[in-house]
Design an enzyme around this catalytic site. Sequence first.
Site, short mmCIF file in Angstrom:
data_model
loop_
_atom_site.label_atom_id
_atom_site.label_comp_id
_atom_site.label_asym_id
_atom_site.label_seq_id
_atom_site.Cartn_x
_atom_site.Cartn_y
_atom_site.Cartn_z
N HIS A 121 0.87 -1.18 0.00
CA HIS A 121 0.00 0.00 0.00
C HIS A 121 0.91 1.23 0.00
CE1 HIS A 121 -2.79 2.95 1.82
NE2 HIS A 121 -3.78 2.13 1.50
N ASP A 198 3.23 -4.20 8.08
CA ASP A 198 2.00 -3.44 7.89
C ASP A 198 0.85 -4.38 8.21
OD1 ASP A 198 -0.32 -2.33 6.92
OD2 ASP A 198 0.53 -1.68 5.01
N GLN A 201 -4.35 -4.95 7.22
CA GLN A 201 -5.34 -5.93 6.72
C GLN A 201 -5.28 -7.27 7.44
OE1 GLN A 201 -7.77 -5.17 4.81
NE2 GLN A 201 -7.10 -3.28 3.83
N LYS A 224 -10.54 -0.46 10.59
CA LYS A 224 -10.75 -1.66 9.77
C LYS A 224 -11.14 -2.86 10.62
CE LYS A 224 -7.29 -0.19 6.39
NZ LYS A 224 -8.03 0.20 5.20
N CYS A 362 -4.80 2.48 -3.60
CA CYS A 362 -3.53 3.00 -3.05
C CYS A 362 -2.38 2.03 -3.32
CB CYS A 362 -3.64 3.29 -1.56
SG CYS A 362 -4.89 4.50 -1.17
#
Length: 408
Positions: A121, A198, A201, A224, A362
């Site tokens: 991303h 990261d 997600q 999220k 993104c």
Amino acid sequence: MNIKAVREQFPILHQEVNGHPLVYLDSAASSQKPRSVIDAVSRYYEHDHSNVHRGVHTLGSRATDAYEGARSKIASFLNAADAEEIVFTRGTTAALNLVASSYARAVCKEGDEIVITPMEHHANLIPWQQAAKATGATLKYIPLQPDGTLSLEDAEQVITPRTKVVAVTYVSNVLGVINPVKELTAIAHRNGAVMVVDGAQSTPHMKVDVQDLDCDFYAFSAHKMCGPTGIGALYGKKSLLAGMEPIEYGGDMIDTVELFESSWKEAPYRFESGTPIIAGAVGLAAAIDFLEQIGLDEIDKHERQLAAYAYDKLSEIDGVTIYGPRDNRVGLITFNVDDIHPHDVSTVLDAEGIAIRAGHHCCQPLMRWLNVSSTARASFYLYNTEEEIDRLAEGLLQTKEFFGHAIG
Ligand code: PMP
């Protein structure tokens, strides 16, 4: 998992959009919020709000307890060794920028390497580009396999003793693929580099154990994972956070201030300048309670079933191309329909009450790798059902009909 009972806890889901019951398939962009999170934030404002770390009055203590309690809750949720390894941030983007601006810019110099992947991303790509430019370090990429996965053999080639930072997403927001971050961490450490994950997600969908992964930094966003917008956190190993300089200065992060010199609090407080996002932290803590009550393993199982169901269902439609591997993925499906722009797909589906995302997500370098300018993406969460995926499939057939394609 009792899906009906789960859905009942999300007020927003029970509405019609454009004359149809809402089918919300955009949770990878931002998830919806259960009643318990909405109520926790209201309750905080109705009963406990004040500024933190300052007042000696009762509300000040309640607000501070709520805020610091949320920090401890996040630490145990991620299985961090200590609550002081959790830095509150605005979200994943701010957390990754903090590592790139504070840690990487201090340790990298010309000849060093920062290693990322083309599936990142922009939030886990541009901060490293900028850190590389500022320090003279070289930005390197672990290439993607034809199915969008990473190979550890490639990683072994790209990561070298000159590498100072490896930064990889646990789960791709486009390909849905779950990356082998534990193995990548081991490779990074063998070469003397730190591992940044990261977790935007992954955190909402699966049990995460930062000590087991042994990663050095881990970033995620509350919005999220059933929590509020505007808050997230950075996990960082204590020994690393302790040596990092703040990147933002002001109230609350200081130890002493003189006219020409100042000193900082210990980590994590030195990274939290100004009045923090207190209500956001309260909402994030409530979101963690909610997810843990249902169980991350149950959520993971449910989403994998939905992903497999959707993959097979959409594969049956002529002209639909799905990106990323079928297996080892979370609950999202990125796809295109031949000769129909994803924005048009999304617009026709919206008329049917179905919310999906269209665009580059993104991930412009990944779009180039896929050889597309944009894609559609349907993403699922604990409140989605197979019936909703059936409605997506029907909606796609209608989209094809609308644009004059043969139905198949
Ligand atoms: N990384 C990934 C993989 C993401 O999917 C996102 C959100 N789309 C981000 C980082 C950035 O998260 P946020 O906008 O909450 O900072």
